[in-house]
Scaffold this motif. Structure first.
Motif, short mmCIF file in Angstrom:
data_model
loop_
_atom_site.label_atom_id
_atom_site.label_comp_id
_atom_site.label_asym_id
_atom_site.label_seq_id
_atom_site.Cartn_x
_atom_site.Cartn_y
_atom_site.Cartn_z
N SER A 1 1.27 -1.46 -0.43
CA SER A 1 0.17 -0.10 -0.10
C SER A 1 0.64 1.02 0.34
O SER A 1 0.73 2.33 -0.85
CB SER A 1 -1.37 -0.21 1.35
OG SER A 1 -0.29 0.10 2.66
N ASP B 1 -4.93 0.47 -9.22
CA ASP B 1 -6.70 -0.28 -8.33
C ASP B 1 -6.33 -1.71 -8.86
O ASP B 1 -6.44 -2.24 -7.67
CB ASP B 1 -7.79 0.40 -9.56
CG ASP B 1 -8.45 1.30 -8.83
OD1 ASP B 1 -7.78 1.97 -7.41
OD2 ASP B 1 -9.52 2.00 -9.55
N LEU B 2 -5.28 -1.71 -9.84
CA LEU B 2 -5.06 -3.52 -10.09
C LEU B 2 -4.10 -3.70 -9.64
O LEU B 2 -4.23 -4.96 -8.74
CB LEU B 2 -4.51 -3.16 -11.85
CG LEU B 2 -3.88 -5.07 -11.38
CD1 LEU B 2 -4.46 -6.12 -12.24
CD2 LEU B 2 -2.79 -4.52 -13.00
N ARG C 1 -3.08 -2.49 -6.18
CA ARG C 1 -3.90 -2.91 -5.09
C ARG C 1 -4.77 -4.40 -4.86
O ARG C 1 -4.63 -4.83 -3.84
CB ARG C 1 -5.08 -1.85 -4.35
CG ARG C 1 -4.86 -0.33 -4.62
CD ARG C 1 -5.15 0.59 -3.92
NE ARG C 1 -5.04 1.98 -4.11
CZ ARG C 1 -4.72 2.86 -4.96
NH1 ARG C 1 -6.17 2.53 -5.88
NH2 ARG C 1 -4.63 3.99 -5.27
N ASP C 2 -5.46 -5.16 -5.82
CA ASP C 2 -6.33 -6.07 -5.48
C ASP C 2 -4.62 -6.68 -5.70
O ASP C 2 -5.02 -8.17 -4.24
CB ASP C 2 -6.76 -6.01 -6.88
CG ASP C 2 -7.60 -7.28 -6.53
OD1 ASP C 2 -7.84 -7.79 -5.80
OD2 ASP C 2 -7.43 -8.03 -7.64
N LEU C 3 -4.28 -6.83 -6.68
CA LEU C 3 -2.33 -7.98 -6.51
C LEU C 3 -1.62 -7.92 -5.41
O LEU C 3 -1.42 -8.35 -4.58
CB LEU C 3 -1.90 -7.83 -7.43
CG LEU C 3 -2.72 -7.73 -9.16
CD1 LEU C 3 -2.09 -7.74 -10.20
CD2 LEU C 3 -3.60 -9.79 -9.14
N ARG D 1 -2.43 -7.41 -2.71
CA ARG D 1 -3.79 -7.98 -0.80
C ARG D 1 -3.24 -9.44 -1.31
O ARG D 1 -3.63 -9.50 -0.07
CB ARG D 1 -4.81 -7.30 -1.36
CG ARG D 1 -5.60 -6.07 -0.55
CD ARG D 1 -7.06 -5.71 -0.42
NE ARG D 1 -7.40 -5.77 -1.44
CZ ARG D 1 -7.73 -4.73 -2.44
NH1 ARG D 1 -7.21 -3.51 -1.91
NH2 ARG D 1 -8.67 -5.39 -3.17
N ARG D 2 -3.59 -9.56 -2.68
CA ARG D 2 -3.04 -11.17 -1.99
C ARG D 2 -2.18 -11.71 -2.45
O ARG D 2 -1.41 -12.28 -1.64
CB ARG D 2 -3.33 -10.93 -3.95
CG ARG D 2 -4.99 -11.41 -4.61
CD ARG D 2 -5.55 -11.86 -5.90
NE ARG D 2 -6.51 -11.38 -6.47
CZ ARG D 2 -7.45 -11.37 -7.62
NH1 ARG D 2 -6.34 -12.90 -8.08
NH2 ARG D 2 -8.54 -11.18 -8.02
N GLN E 1 -4.60 -10.78 -16.00
CA GLN E 1 -3.98 -10.29 -14.45
C GLN E 1 -2.24 -9.92 -14.55
O GLN E 1 -2.14 -8.88 -14.48
CB GLN E 1 -4.80 -10.41 -13.38
CG GLN E 1 -5.70 -10.41 -13.40
CD GLN E 1 -6.63 -10.94 -11.81
OE1 GLN E 1 -6.41 -11.82 -11.65
NE2 GLN E 1 -7.40 -10.50 -11.64
#
Length: 220
Positions: free
Chosen positions: A156, A174-175, A177-179, A181-182, A199
């Motif tokens: 982050s 946005d992409l 941030r999602d990756l 987190r994963r 992705q």
């Protein structure tokens, strides 16, 4: 390697950010006037940390140079003395010639890793591809902004810095941030995280752009 006072201050601040975020704070570096209350008029802290019920203004100083001296810090402390909603914290960055750094990786090594990612996804699975892909992304970001990312970063914090500098677009952020987190889930033992080929290709594309921003591309 001996660091300048500014580099030492940045390193100390980056070192405390993960702990603050783990406590639930949202951290803002060099906050703009819109984030600061009226009583701070004329003073901008190096960072602020906010969460419901608690607000902290953070000043980092290595002493000397253009940073606040002791009388100036005492004056700043005084404006917080009557504030119930805000705390003032001073972090000191002492001189050291042994601070651990993360040196930028060679560009070709990062490109080589990117080229291996599609086959790694096929043969090693999502966790291996995601962790390796994110490592390549971080390495590219460090080549672009070595002073900001000389210490390990949370996903982050890295994305906030890259987005603020304009190195990544809002959609890319946005992409990522999602990756990110994963990636954190995978790094801490979650073995069923997923990443699609599309992705992964997007992560590769963003990483290539970061590499190309550092200097003319020397590999494709």
């Amino acid at each position: 390697m001996t660091k300048s006072p500014r580099q030492r201050e940045r390193a100390v601040l980056q070192a405390v950010i993960p702990g603050l975020e783990a406590e639930g704070f949202e951290v803002f570096l060099q906050p703009g006037a819109q984030l600061l209350p009226p009583f701070m008029a004329g003073y901008r802290p190096d960072a602020i940390a906010l969460k419901p019920g608690r607000k902290i203004a953070i000043e980092v100083t290595a002493g000397g140079g253009d940073r606040p001296n002791r009388p100036a810090l005492q004056k700043i402390q005084a404006i917080f003395a009557s504030q119930r909603d805000w705390e003032f914290q001073i972090l000191y960055a002492p001189p050291s010639s042994s601070d651990p750094d993360l040196a930028p990786e060679p560009k070709e090594a990062i490109f080589a890793t990117l080229r291996r990612l599609p086959s790694l996804l096929d043969q090693g699975g999502a966790v291996a591809a995601l962790l390796t892909g994110w490592s390549a992304f971080e390495a590219a970001a460090r080549r672009l902004m070595p002073d900001d990312f000389e210490r390990p970063q949370s996903p982050s914090r890295m994305l906030e810095t890259l987005a603020f500098s304009g190195a990544v677009t809002p959609d890319e952020a946005d992409l990522l941030r999602d990756l990110g987190r994963r990636r954190n889930q995978a790094a801490h033992g979650k073995l069923d995280v997923t990443i699609t080929p599309a992705q992964l290709e997007q992560l590769i594309a963003v990483t290539r752009v970061l590499l190309e921003l550092t200097e003319p591309a020397d590999a494709v």
